[in-house]
Design a protein around this motif. Sequence first.
Motif, PDB file in Angstrom:
ATOM      1  N   SER A  34       0.776  -1.231   0.000  1.00 55.85           N
ATOM      2  CA  SER A  34       0.000   0.000   0.000  1.00 55.85           C
ATOM      3  C   SER A  34       0.814   1.290   0.000  1.00 55.85           C
ATOM      4  O   SER A  34       0.482   2.235  -0.726  1.00 55.85           O
ATOM      5  N   THR A  35       1.878   1.357   0.809  1.00 57.39           N
ATOM      6  CA  THR A  35       2.575   2.634   0.971  1.00 57.39           C
ATOM      7  C   THR A  35       3.144   3.157  -0.349  1.00 57.39           C
ATOM      8  O   THR A  35       2.921   4.330  -0.713  1.00 57.39           O
ATOM      9  N   TRP A  36       3.867   2.327  -1.080  1.00 62.48           N
ATOM     10  CA  TRP A  36       4.493   2.805  -2.312  1.00 62.48           C
ATOM     11  C   TRP A  36       3.458   3.140  -3.399  1.00 62.48           C
ATOM     12  O   TRP A  36       3.527   4.229  -4.005  1.00 62.48           O
ATOM     13  N   PRO A  37       2.466   2.287  -3.658  1.00 57.67           N
ATOM     14  CA  PRO A  37       1.427   2.690  -4.621  1.00 57.67           C
ATOM     15  C   PRO A  37       0.651   3.928  -4.164  1.00 57.67           C
ATOM     16  O   PRO A  37       0.306   4.786  -4.987  1.00 57.67           O
ATOM     17  N   ASP A  38       0.388   4.037  -2.863  1.00 59.56           N
ATOM     18  CA  ASP A  38      -0.349   5.199  -2.360  1.00 59.56           C
ATOM     19  C   ASP A  38       0.434   6.488  -2.568  1.00 59.56           C
ATOM     20  O   ASP A  38      -0.145   7.544  -2.877  1.00 59.56           O
ATOM     21  N   GLU A  39       1.740   6.432  -2.376  1.00 56.46           N
ATOM     22  CA  GLU A  39       2.576   7.622  -2.582  1.00 56.46           C
ATOM     23  C   GLU A  39       2.541   8.053  -4.046  1.00 56.46           C
ATOM     24  O   GLU A  39       2.469   9.240  -4.356  1.00 56.46           O
ATOM     25  N   ARG A  40       2.577   7.085  -4.932  1.00 54.37           N
ATOM     26  CA  ARG A  40       2.464   7.405  -6.369  1.00 54.37           C
ATOM     27  C   ARG A  40       1.137   8.100  -6.655  1.00 54.37           C
ATOM     28  O   ARG A  40       1.072   9.073  -7.411  1.00 54.37           O
ATOM     29  N   ASP A  41       0.065   7.597  -6.038  1.00 52.71           N
ATOM     30  CA  ASP A  41      -1.264   8.157  -6.277  1.00 52.71           C
ATOM     31  C   ASP A  41      -1.463   9.516  -5.607  1.00 52.71           C
ATOM     32  O   ASP A  41      -2.321  10.290  -6.014  1.00 52.71           O
ATOM     33  N   GLU A  42      -0.669   9.801  -4.576  1.00 50.13           N
ATOM     34  CA  GLU A  42      -0.831  11.041  -3.813  1.00 50.13           C
ATOM     35  C   GLU A  42      -0.305  12.257  -4.568  1.00 50.13           C
ATOM     36  O   GLU A  42      -0.872  13.346  -4.491  1.00 50.13           O
ATOM     37  N   TRP A  43       0.796  12.088  -5.316  1.00 47.11           N
ATOM     38  CA  TRP A  43       1.508  13.242  -5.885  1.00 47.11           C
ATOM     39  C   TRP A  43       1.331  13.305  -7.393  1.00 47.11           C
ATOM     40  O   TRP A  43       1.588  12.326  -8.103  1.00 47.11           O
ATOM     41  N   ASP A  44       0.937  14.463  -7.883  1.00 46.35           N
ATOM     42  CA  ASP A  44       0.621  14.584  -9.308  1.00 46.35           C
ATOM     43  C   ASP A  44       1.833  14.367 -10.209  1.00 46.35           C
ATOM     44  O   ASP A  44       1.697  13.860 -11.321  1.00 46.35           O
ATOM     45  N   HIS A  45       3.038  14.703  -9.735  1.00 52.83           N
ATOM     46  CA  HIS A  45       4.209  14.561 -10.602  1.00 52.83           C
ATOM     47  C   HIS A  45       4.661  13.107 -10.750  1.00 52.83           C
ATOM     48  O   HIS A  45       5.547  12.803 -11.560  1.00 52.83           O
TER      49      HIS A  45
END
Length: 454
Positions: A64-75
């Motif tokens: 969850s953490t790594w995919p969630d971080e990708r989804d959190e930030w637009d860049h």
Amino acid sequence: MTAFKPHDYQHDIIDFIQKNKRCGVWAAMGTGKTVSTLTALDHLSQVEDVFPALVLAPLRVAKSTWPDERDEWDHLSHLKISVITGTVAERKAALAAKADIYTMNYDNLVWLLETLGDEWPFKTVVADEFTRLKSFRLTQGSKRARALGRVAHTKVDRFIGLTGTPSPNGPKDLWGQTWFLDKGERLGRSFSAFEDRWFARGYDGHSLKPLSFAQAEIEKRLQDICLTVHGLPVDEPVYNTISVILPPAARKLYREMEKEMFTTIEGEAIEALNAAARTMKCLQLANGAAYFGEDSSEWKEVHDEKIRALESIVEEANGASVLVAYHFKSDLARLQKAFPKARVLDANPATIKDWNAGKIPLLFAHPASAGHGLNLARGGNILAFFSLNWNLEEHMQIIERLGPMRQKQAGLNRPVFVHYISAKGTVDEMVLERLATKKTVQEIILAAMERRKD
């Protein structure tokens, strides 16, 4: 999605990773190691072949953490991430999928090496919670670390180790991790060489005690390839949300309970106290326990995802004391079972005295019991919310017990970390919205009901 505006120390992390092909980043949980690492790799991919990358992490973090971080930030939204977890068939499918980044838990390292054989595709390896590799030895050590060791220097161009606690048991933990960065160049080609240089054996002939100069010398040798993050804000807390995913059975039960909650609310005029009360069973289930019986006084555990997340927080604290906020009796009972050596904040003055003296590594506290005037700053600077609650005053009060102002009053110039353990897709996220925006309970629940209808 959110626009990424890095702190100065995050610029340091990004620059350090870009300039050092093999490096360690030592930064506390909640400081943004993940987004900084993803940003650095994304930048590098414009000029260098860094993908595909393999991220190794504990199961919860990999899922969850790594995919969630990708989804959190637009860049970062363009990055493709494949999660290699689950059954053998699910792992093989995820491994075969086309992606920039593959995340996997450490437990599957041996399987991965056996499955790939000589066809190792990953240009970059990121070892999140790097200490999981501390047991590496050239001829012994854990099977997982040795499996990775077979390709770490022959088939991997970039290796990044991330941890908030590089040496939880002292400097002896550093050799195994550092080997993956420099193959023993700085701390010795073998663990025995490392031992001989910086340690003395105890009377039993087995235990190791670092020599008086060991820590300083080892840190000096590693300073060019390991970045220790400083410059964290001390005037306001460092807030960090740790999302957990409910298992399928718990998710099904939660959905049924949530449907009943919304149906009940829809049938009457919505009022703050009543609406908040209607969410309590959903909050309890998000934490991991479902109440039953005519008076709802009995409960049973339905998942332990938040327990696992709290274990990660305690592990990364590296012996530093952690204050844990809970709300329900079921929370406390389950916490005490999982952490039998922890203490509970009670009316006994000795408890507060022991906490502030550093004698309590883990203290459970109900926010209502941590009211005005209580000072817990000397005992620690880490607060974890195991469970969330609508009460803004109680929330702010327990943070203030060890918050930045209290730290300064105690003569301590250190950052305060506030971790929220939140179940994804549950009422937890509504409560977090209220805590962050100060919106009313009515506004948040009505908006959630409208989204549900869409």
